[in-house]
Design a protein around this motif. Sequence first.
Motif, PDB file in Angstrom:
ATOM      1  N   VAL A 306      31.280  52.769  49.653  1.00  0.00           N
ATOM      2  CA  VAL A 306      30.747  51.624  50.575  1.00  0.00           C
ATOM      3  C   VAL A 306      30.308  52.446  51.921  1.00  0.00           C
ATOM      4  N   GLY A 334      39.112  49.066  46.902  1.00  0.00           N
ATOM      5  CA  GLY A 334      37.578  48.992  46.050  1.00  0.00           C
ATOM      6  C   GLY A 334      37.789  48.346  44.779  1.00  0.00           C
ATOM      7  N   THR A 337      34.563  46.148  44.791  1.00  0.00           N
ATOM      8  CA  THR A 337      33.411  46.780  44.773  1.00  0.00           C
ATOM      9  C   THR A 337      33.198  47.261  43.283  1.00  0.00           C
ATOM     10  N   HIS A 341      29.965  46.442  40.728  1.00  0.00           N
ATOM     11  CA  HIS A 341      29.272  47.466  40.228  1.00  0.00           C
ATOM     12  C   HIS A 341      29.039  47.529  38.760  1.00  0.00           C
TER      13      HIS A 341
END
Length: 487
Positions: A306, A334, A337, A341
Amino acid sequence: MEKICFELENIALTYFDQTIIEIERLAIHQFDRIGIVGKNGAGKSTLLKLLAGMIQPTRGKVHHHADFAYFDQLSAPEKSAIDYELIGKLAFPETSLDNFSGGEQTRLKLAQIFSDYHEGLLLDEPTTHLDADGTQFLIDELTYYYGALVLVSHDRYVLDQLVNKIWEVEDGRVKEYAGNYLNYTAQKELERDQQAEEHEKYQKEKSRLMKAAREKMKKAEKITEASGQKSKKETKAKANRMFETKSKGTSQKSVERAAKALEKRAEQLDEVEAPKEEKIIRFHQSKALELHNRFPIMADRLNLQVGEKALLEEASFQFPLGKTIAITGKNGSGKTTLLRHIMNQGEGLTISPKAVIGVYEQLDYKFTKDETVLDYMKDRSDHAESKIRSVLHAMSFTGNDLKKNIRELSGGEATRLVLCQLFLGRYNLLILDEPTNFLDVFCIEALERFLKGYEGTVLLVSHDRTFIEHVADCEYRLENKKLSLKS
């Protein structure tokens, strides 16, 4: 004798003629460590605000005999001095408060409370945004706390570690149980067993009385039939025949009275309802949604970052079909995130082309269309209405709740509805980011049952240690830019 820190006497709190809480008397002593549990909307936070003096009762009085601090999960942290040692323990980022994450704000508010000694602590859901380290910090600070602790929490691990009494709020009443949450569940199980036993006794006695009443009525009917038959041989005097008819009529009425008395006894029995059984609901998938890949989600040397911050480096993994996979790690490592994804089927991933992904994110869900709760679910599920109602009931949507307009649901209700829709919807792969936040412990336990009955693949992130232990088939730890299978 221990000092009384808080005392509630003859308390009633009403809203539009509806009683929210009614308490004859409750006292909190100096070394009490009380966990408050109950369904969402039962009045847990209201009770805590009554104790804090933030809400005044309609009737009665709350007495404060101690200095106390109050923690509210929704309020922003204030600017105040913090103990230097706590600053070192929590490693706050060097940035303005506006840039603090939810977990960082929670840790800051707790540090402010722990920087000064208070004789009483009233804490409302302090672990909602905390990761495992933050939760452990809270436990460490409170384990040897010398004062009265009253804690509203959906985190069963925290309740097990910190409290020695449970206050259960239900139907406006507070019932006290000795011990931590594990002891409380054992006592509730014992209560259910006793209720089941009493229900069985009630059923047997009612059945016995009704059977005896039916037998008496049959006997009365036979007497009636016998008295109505004409004698083929009239060998007896008229007086004798009149005496016989009268005798039989008297006997018939006596038997009918006895039957009615038995029926009345059956009606007057104190009814004992059967305890509610929380069964696992099976979510069977249609043939069209079946996946055949052994590993519907795979990564080969995945790099994820990021901005300038690298979160994953050269990560390879294979998530197995039909399993519940948990991803754990610190705040900011993460996890969310990575989930996003996967949702977006990003670069470095191989995802089954037949995957139909349903997603729960930590959002403030708002609905734009006017629909009832039941209609919303029926339009988004191929399951029978009876199944839909069972799932909604498990998530505390009962009675008139099913007729509520979804646009008028509270945040907690909207969260529960979205979770129901995911399990009943047309998906074969679910991604759940912190699904237990804002759920009460009873809905968390219902969610655990959902996951055990779900045939699809589930990928979830959670900081709830007990929840992970109960539902995860495998756990991956995201740490130091690596994703490792935890043994």
